[in-house]
Design an enzyme around this catalytic site. Structure first.
Site, PDB file in Angstrom:
ATOM      1  N   LYS A 156      38.528  34.355  38.169  1.00  0.00           N
ATOM      2  CA  LYS A 156      39.987  34.539  38.041  1.00  0.00           C
ATOM      3  C   LYS A 156      40.513  33.636  38.857  1.00  0.00           C
ATOM      4  CE  LYS A 156      43.150  36.755  39.048  1.00  0.00           C
ATOM      5  NZ  LYS A 156      44.644  36.723  39.773  1.00  0.00           N
ATOM      6  N   LYS A 207      46.633  30.418  48.879  1.00  0.00           N
ATOM      7  CA  LYS A 207      45.413  31.491  48.979  1.00  0.00           C
ATOM      8  C   LYS A 207      44.338  30.765  48.133  1.00  0.00           C
ATOM      9  CE  LYS A 207      43.534  35.714  47.275  1.00  0.00           C
ATOM     10  NZ  LYS A 207      44.197  36.682  46.898  1.00  0.00           N
ATOM     11  N   THR A 213      48.358  37.007  43.116  1.00  0.00           N
ATOM     12  CA  THR A 213      47.292  35.990  42.694  1.00  0.00           C
ATOM     13  C   THR A 213      47.076  35.291  41.639  1.00  0.00           C
ATOM     14  OG1 THR A 213      45.959  35.988  44.289  1.00  0.00           O
ATOM     15  CG2 THR A 213      45.222  34.111  43.539  1.00  0.00           C
TER      16      THR A 213
END
Length: 286
Positions: free
Chosen positions: A237, A169, A94
């Site tokens: 994150k 995502k 990601t």
């Protein structure tokens, strides 16, 4: 069957590489901690490589599952010089959409395909081969990668050009942030009202409030157990990446920004490695 390399054997990468091997692909792995690559090779009768370049040498497809943009950039850009033309680099990390576009351009210049392919489903999804994979990239690169990725997935979607997988995502994480906060407040309210939480969940989970988070996390949230699933530091994150993208594209994410601050409070409570359902812990603290 493909000759594949898999770089990065964390809680997601280790089982994902195992599913590729179990599907019959030739798999060579690399990890910064060599002992983990050796453990994987011993467990799956695969090959541990001493460097990313060694793992990728002659491979048809190279998978990465690393930490953040700097990790991916440091591995991927030098690696492209060693990959054969016509092969495909797939990044399951990601990371930012901008990095995906950068890697797509660098790969294309060398006749190599690139697919940004972040995943959702957590450690359990990786271990069970039931991940949702969101992909960006050229159609021909996706067509080469998709049959191989099937070994790890319950759903694979080609969302658009390079970067579209990462953007999708981000939507996933934005939605989860709000869901977990809402579920945390609901359970916290039920506890404060003296209700039996199991009875409450059995009622509301049959209606419009139902979600994966509710079905799979309500009990451990009620018990104050947070050693399951995706860690808070990883979620922060991901939310940082989404918030940075929102500042660039003008999207307004007030709830996401607030939940990120709440996760910061959880980290300050010592919960950096607790799973994301630990949002309820900040509500229940004395």
């Amino acid at each position: 069957m493909a000759c594949a390399a898999f770089l990065g054997l964390g809680v997601m990468g280790f089982p994902m590489a195992g599913h590729l091997k179990a599907a019959g692909h030739e798999v060579r792995v690399w990890n910064r901690t060599a002992a983990k690559a050796k453990a994987w090779a011993d467990q799956h009768a695969g090959t541990a490589s001493s460097s990313p370049e060694e793992a990728a040498d002659g491979a048809d497809i190279v998978f990465m599952c690393l930490g953040d943009d700097p990790d991916v950039r440091a591995i991927a850009l030098p690696l492209l010089e060693h990959m054969k033309p016509g092969s495909v680099l797939v990044d399951h990390t990601t990371a930012s959409a901008q990095l995906a576009r950068e890697l797509h351009a660098a790969a294309s210049a060398r006749g190599i395909g690139f697919v940004d392919a972040p995943v959702s489903g957590g450690q359990a999804g990786a271990e069970n081969g039931q991940l949702s994979i969101m992909c960006g990239g050229d159609a021909d690169a996706f067509a080469k990668a998709e049959p191989v990725m099937q070994a790890c997935a319950k759903a694979i979607v080609h969302a658009g050009p390079a970067g579209a997988g990462q953007l999708t995502k981000m939507v996933n994480q934005i939605c989860i942030a709000g869901l977990v906060q809402g579920l945390s407040e609901g359970i916290h309210f039920a506890q404060a009202a003296g209700l039996d939480v199991e009875t409450v969940i059995s009622a509301v989970s049959k209606g419009a409030a139902q979600s994966w988070q509710m079905e799979n996390r309500w009990q451990t949230m009620d018990q104050g157990k947070f050693d399951f699933g995706f860690a808070v530091e990883w979620m922060r994150k991901d939310l940082r990446i989404a918030l940075e993208e929102a500042r660039a594209n003008g999207a307004k994410l007030p709830v996401t920004a607030l939940v990120d601050q709440f996760y910061g409070e959880v980290e300050a409570m010592g919960g950096k490695r607790w799973d994301t359902s630990s949002l309820i812990a900040r509500l229940n603290r004395e």
